[in-house]
Design a protein around this motif. Structure first.
Motif, mmCIF file in Angstrom:
data_model
loop_
_atom_site.group_PDB
_atom_site.id
_atom_site.type_symbol
_atom_site.label_atom_id
_atom_site.label_comp_id
_atom_site.label_asym_id
_atom_site.label_seq_id
_atom_site.Cartn_x
_atom_site.Cartn_y
_atom_site.Cartn_z
ATOM 1 N N LEU A 217 7.914 -12.385 -0.117
ATOM 2 C CA LEU A 217 8.493 -12.022 0.965
ATOM 3 C C LEU A 217 9.260 -10.733 0.626
ATOM 4 O O LEU A 217 10.600 -10.316 1.194
ATOM 5 N N PHE A 218 8.961 -10.201 -0.289
ATOM 6 C CA PHE A 218 9.637 -8.869 -0.913
ATOM 7 C C PHE A 218 9.760 -7.882 0.237
ATOM 8 O O PHE A 218 8.852 -7.383 0.974
ATOM 9 N N GLY A 219 11.093 -7.559 0.629
ATOM 10 C CA GLY A 219 11.429 -6.531 1.435
ATOM 11 C C GLY A 219 11.428 -6.925 2.951
ATOM 12 O O GLY A 219 11.613 -6.185 3.805
ATOM 13 N N ILE A 220 11.072 -8.196 3.319
ATOM 14 C CA ILE A 220 10.999 -8.486 4.691
ATOM 15 C C ILE A 220 12.164 -8.924 5.223
ATOM 16 O O ILE A 220 13.236 -9.808 4.797
ATOM 17 N N GLN B 98 0.705 -1.048 0.053
ATOM 18 C CA GLN B 98 -0.013 0.029 -0.082
ATOM 19 C C GLN B 98 0.870 1.336 -0.037
ATOM 20 O O GLN B 98 0.247 2.503 -0.122
ATOM 21 N N LYS B 99 2.203 1.031 -0.034
ATOM 22 C CA LYS B 99 3.037 2.317 -0.039
ATOM 23 C C LYS B 99 3.100 2.978 1.300
ATOM 24 O O LYS B 99 3.196 4.515 1.168
ATOM 25 N N GLU B 100 2.625 2.441 2.336
ATOM 26 C CA GLU B 100 2.564 3.090 3.552
ATOM 27 C C GLU B 100 3.756 3.369 4.243
ATOM 28 O O GLU B 100 4.034 4.496 4.965
ATOM 29 N N PHE B 101 4.862 2.663 3.748
ATOM 30 C CA PHE B 101 6.266 2.814 4.204
ATOM 31 C C PHE B 101 7.213 2.277 3.238
ATOM 32 O O PHE B 101 6.845 1.278 2.423
ATOM 33 N N SER B 102 8.355 2.713 3.489
ATOM 34 C CA SER B 102 9.404 2.094 2.356
ATOM 35 C C SER B 102 10.243 0.751 2.935
ATOM 36 O O SER B 102 10.243 0.680 4.145
ATOM 37 N N VAL B 103 10.858 -0.009 2.267
ATOM 38 C CA VAL B 103 11.687 -1.094 2.483
ATOM 39 C C VAL B 103 12.708 -0.681 3.474
ATOM 40 O O VAL B 103 12.844 -1.335 4.542
ATOM 41 N N THR B 104 13.163 0.455 2.879
ATOM 42 C CA THR B 104 14.254 1.034 4.089
ATOM 43 C C THR B 104 13.626 1.471 5.453
ATOM 44 O O THR B 104 14.420 1.172 6.189
ATOM 45 N N GLU B 105 12.826 2.183 5.512
ATOM 46 C CA GLU B 105 12.136 2.435 6.634
ATOM 47 C C GLU B 105 12.074 1.129 7.509
ATOM 48 O O GLU B 105 12.277 1.113 8.925
ATOM 49 N N LEU B 106 11.557 0.131 7.006
ATOM 50 C CA LEU B 106 11.347 -1.274 7.649
ATOM 51 C C LEU B 106 12.531 -1.831 8.133
ATOM 52 O O LEU B 106 12.877 -2.239 9.335
ATOM 53 N N VAL B 107 13.371 -1.832 7.319
ATOM 54 C CA VAL B 107 14.963 -2.429 7.487
ATOM 55 C C VAL B 107 15.684 -1.562 8.777
ATOM 56 O O VAL B 107 16.275 -2.127 9.699
ATOM 57 N N GLN C 222 17.390 -0.200 -0.144
ATOM 58 C CA GLN C 222 17.631 0.733 -0.948
ATOM 59 C C GLN C 222 17.324 0.096 -2.464
ATOM 60 O O GLN C 222 16.480 0.716 -2.895
ATOM 61 N N LYS C 223 17.819 -1.076 -2.760
ATOM 62 C CA LYS C 223 17.691 -1.558 -3.911
ATOM 63 C C LYS C 223 16.435 -1.847 -4.124
ATOM 64 O O LYS C 223 15.805 -1.764 -5.309
ATOM 65 N N ALA C 224 15.614 -2.616 -3.283
ATOM 66 C CA ALA C 224 14.375 -3.125 -3.075
ATOM 67 C C ALA C 224 13.355 -1.753 -3.185
ATOM 68 O O ALA C 224 12.481 -1.959 -4.080
ATOM 69 N N ASP C 225 13.744 -0.753 -2.610
ATOM 70 C CA ASP C 225 12.804 0.450 -2.941
ATOM 71 C C ASP C 225 12.986 1.035 -4.216
ATOM 72 O O ASP C 225 12.223 1.418 -4.809
ATOM 73 N N GLU C 226 14.104 1.169 -4.870
ATOM 74 C CA GLU C 226 14.307 1.254 -6.383
ATOM 75 C C GLU C 226 13.490 0.689 -7.012
ATOM 76 O O GLU C 226 12.790 1.051 -8.039
ATOM 77 N N MET C 227 13.374 -0.846 -6.899
ATOM 78 C CA MET C 227 12.460 -1.555 -7.654
ATOM 79 C C MET C 227 10.918 -1.247 -7.540
ATOM 80 O O MET C 227 10.260 -1.180 -8.335
ATOM 81 N N LEU C 228 10.501 -1.040 -6.233
ATOM 82 C CA LEU C 228 9.058 -0.417 -5.913
ATOM 83 C C LEU C 228 8.854 0.765 -6.754
ATOM 84 O O LEU C 228 7.666 0.808 -7.148
ATOM 85 N N GLY C 229 9.994 1.512 -6.675
ATOM 86 C CA GLY C 229 9.804 3.019 -7.626
ATOM 87 C C GLY C 229 9.491 2.652 -8.834
ATOM 88 O O GLY C 229 8.907 3.641 -9.739
#
Lengths: 98, 490
Positions: free
Chosen positions: B77-80, B17-26, B55-62
């Motif tokens: 398990l993307f970004g988990i 839902q794009k509530e937060f980024s993988v970077t924020e989670l990690v 960061q790489k995962a977030d780039e993919m999300l973008g």
């Protein structure tokens, strides 16, 4: 079942583990206690029972004799790198025969 | 709520839902690790570069998954962010197995489970502490010092996957992998109050797992919910050319798809084995387990008293079979190809002194015991006898599952104990596994689920409920566990 100090020494040679005198005494006591604990198995009648040798009932899993992965392809430097002592691409050890 | 406290399910939804980024989670996970790990010692190695992977995962999300609709195509398990027990190889990372003999060993390849998790988009936060070579029930046998129980730092987290269970319980990751040879996923999960699954022998490939006892070892998930455990299990299971025992999962044991409100407990036949309610069981633990069983009955489950008559012989059989296989598997740690070497005057002394100096007391004890039970003149009276008893234990389960869907009992006989309390008595320590080893001998799957807590000197300590299923019934087992979870957590 108790285990003697002499047996502990013999096992340590078979297992290729040097033991201090204190360790020998400790293992004599502890291994005897564990062997006494497992003695409970003698209560079970197992005359006709087939032994279960593994975790599965699979037999003879076959595959073609071909390279199936590049897992270690190009990794020889890493593998050689983990040798504790080396000469060129070889692991260096003491003489096997005197 | 911090992001590191989320379940995988919640975190995935938030990322989609794009509530937060993988970077924020990690980053939330790495911050928690920085704060807590010096007290808990759950991680042996922390991967600071997990932030780069995020960061790489977030780039993919973008780019590739720009819209919310597109993110439905994301791997499960993307970004988990996950923690991995330090007896599972990750390419280019140190893998110690909790032993001095592998203190400086770097893995040259990925374990199959790691390759699969990478393909599913997971991110690794680090490697978790364990009893040396996974031999123990407390993590006190780690050459690098014990892990503390997050509920009470004076107590053990259980073991051998104590670092993984503590990391999940303390929110230092979203979930983790452990390994289980005689209870090493389930018992620490019980002590730390998390969900831990030991899959069926053969359900998950062990390629890249540092071998302990090969006819018993399995890799499995440790998570904060049954649903998360299922997500991880389904990502790592399956046939593998590198582990001939790994087979394609049979899905015939899955429950039919049902609506969210479907009661999976209705008419489920639950076997309650009398051999689990014995004098060794702490009365406070028994009370929690009995109360969980009552609630299951109220929810529509049918409780059936059963007997597993060979249960009392499972632990002695295990302590012959496991050390025998250990003595063979650990022969490879000889100071020749990798690991610690004592440069001695002869080859024999190189082996014997390297092993003396770099292996810990419990590992030596088990190698010695296994060498003895396999040695000339003793093989038949010990190893062969134990394998016959193993057959009887397995038959007990086969008969039981003709009558019941699942078997339920306690995971461990007591609560998390004080650090140091049992360290000088190996047999007392071995009794911790009294309810778990039979499952490994039989090869069936089992999980530990938080059943409630017991107050002990002002601290609430978790109790684990063990749920056992028939061979390759993990998905059914996890669905039932999810339903039990709902009725146990108010």
């Amino acid at each position: 079942m108790t285990i003697t100090g002499k047996e502990v020494e013999h096992i340590s040679q078979l297992a290729r583990i040097e033991l201090t005198d204190a360790e020998k005494q400790k293992f004599e006591k502890e291994l005897s206690a564990i062997l006494e604990f497992v003695e409970k198995l003698n209560e079970v009648e197992t005359g006709e029972v087939e032994p279960t040798t593994g975790g599965t009932v699979l037999e003879n899993v076959m595959r073609p004799d071909e390279q199936t992965s590049q897992d270690l392809e190009g990794k020889s430097a890493e593998l050689i790198g983990s040798f504790p002592d080396k000469k060129g691409g070889w692991t260096k050890v003491k003489a096997v025969f005197d | 709520m911090r992001l590191n406290e989320l379940t995988i399910k919640q975190a995935s939804a938030g990322l989609h839902q794009k509530e937060f980024s993988v970077t924020e989670l990690v980053e939330d996970c790495l911050d928690a690790i920085k704060r807590e790990n010096k007290n808990l010692h759950a991680y042996l190695d922390i991967f600071e570069d997990a932030a780069d992977a995020a960061q790489k995962a977030d780039e993919m999300l973008g780019s590739k998954y720009q819209s919310v609709e597109m993110s439905n195509g994301l791997p499960s398990l993307f970004g988990i962010p996950l923690a991995i027990k330090d007896n599972i190889l990750i390419e280019g990372r140190r893998c110690t197995a909790g032993s001095k003999i592998l203190e400086n060993y770097t893995a040259a390849y990925d374990a199959t489970v790691i390759r699969k998790l990478k393909n599913h988009g997971a991110i690794f936060l680090g490697k978790t502490n364990l009893d040396e070579f996974a031999m123990g029930v407390s993590t006190e046998n780690s050459a690098f010092g014990p892990t503390k129980n997050p509920h009470d730092h004076t107590r053990v987290p259980g073991g051998s996957s104590g670092g993984s269970a503590a990391a999940v319980a303390a929110n230092l990751c979203l979930a983790a992998l452990g390994s289980d040879t005689g209870g090493s996923i389930r018992q620490p999960s019980a002590f730390c109050g998390v969900v831990g699954l030991k899959p069926t022998y053969g359900a998950v490939s062990r390629h890249g797992l540092i071998a302990m006892a090969s006819s018993l070892d399995q890799i499995g998930p440790i998570a904060r919910s049954a649903e998360d455990a299922a997500l991880l299990f389904n990502a790592i299971k399956g046939k593998d050319a590198f582990d001939a025992t790994a087979v394609a999962s049979d899905n015939s044991n899955q429950l039919p798809a049902a609506s969210a409100n479907y009661n999976f407990l209705k008419k489920i036949k639950v076997g309650v084995p009398k051999e689990y309610f014995i004098k060794e069981l702490d009365i406070k633990v028994e009370k929690v387990v009995r109360s969980a069983l009552e609630k299951m009955e109220q929810a529509g489950a049918e409780l059936i008293d059963i007997s597993l008559p060979n249960m009392p012989y499972a632990l002695p059989a295990y302590y012959i079979i496991a050390p025998s296989e250990i003595s063979a598997n650990l022969a490879r740690y000889d100071g020749i190809r990798y690991g610690y070497r004592h440069q001695a005057d002869s080859l024999y002394n190189t082996y014997a002194l390297s092993r003396q100096e770099a292996l810990g007391p419990e590992v030596k004890r088990r190698i010695m015991l296994g060498t003895y039970t396999l040695s000339a003149g003793y093989y038949e009276s010990y190893y062969l006898k134990a394998q016959k008893v193993r057959h009887l234990v397995r038959e007990d389960f086969r008969r039981a599952f003709d009558k019941v869907d699942i078997i339920v009992g306690p995971t461990a006989p007591g609560l998390a104990f004080k650090i140091g309390a049992k360290i000088n008595d190996p047999v007392q320590m071995y009794l911790e596994d009294i309810y778990t080893v039979a499952i490994n001998l039989a090869g069936v799957p089992a999980l530990s689920l938080p059943a409630g807590t017991v107050e002990e000197k002002g601290v609430r300590l978790p109790v684990g409920l063990q749920i056992i299923g028939t061979w390759f019934s993990e998905n059914k087992l996890l669905k039932i566990a999810g339903a039990i979870e709902k009725i146990l957590t108010p």
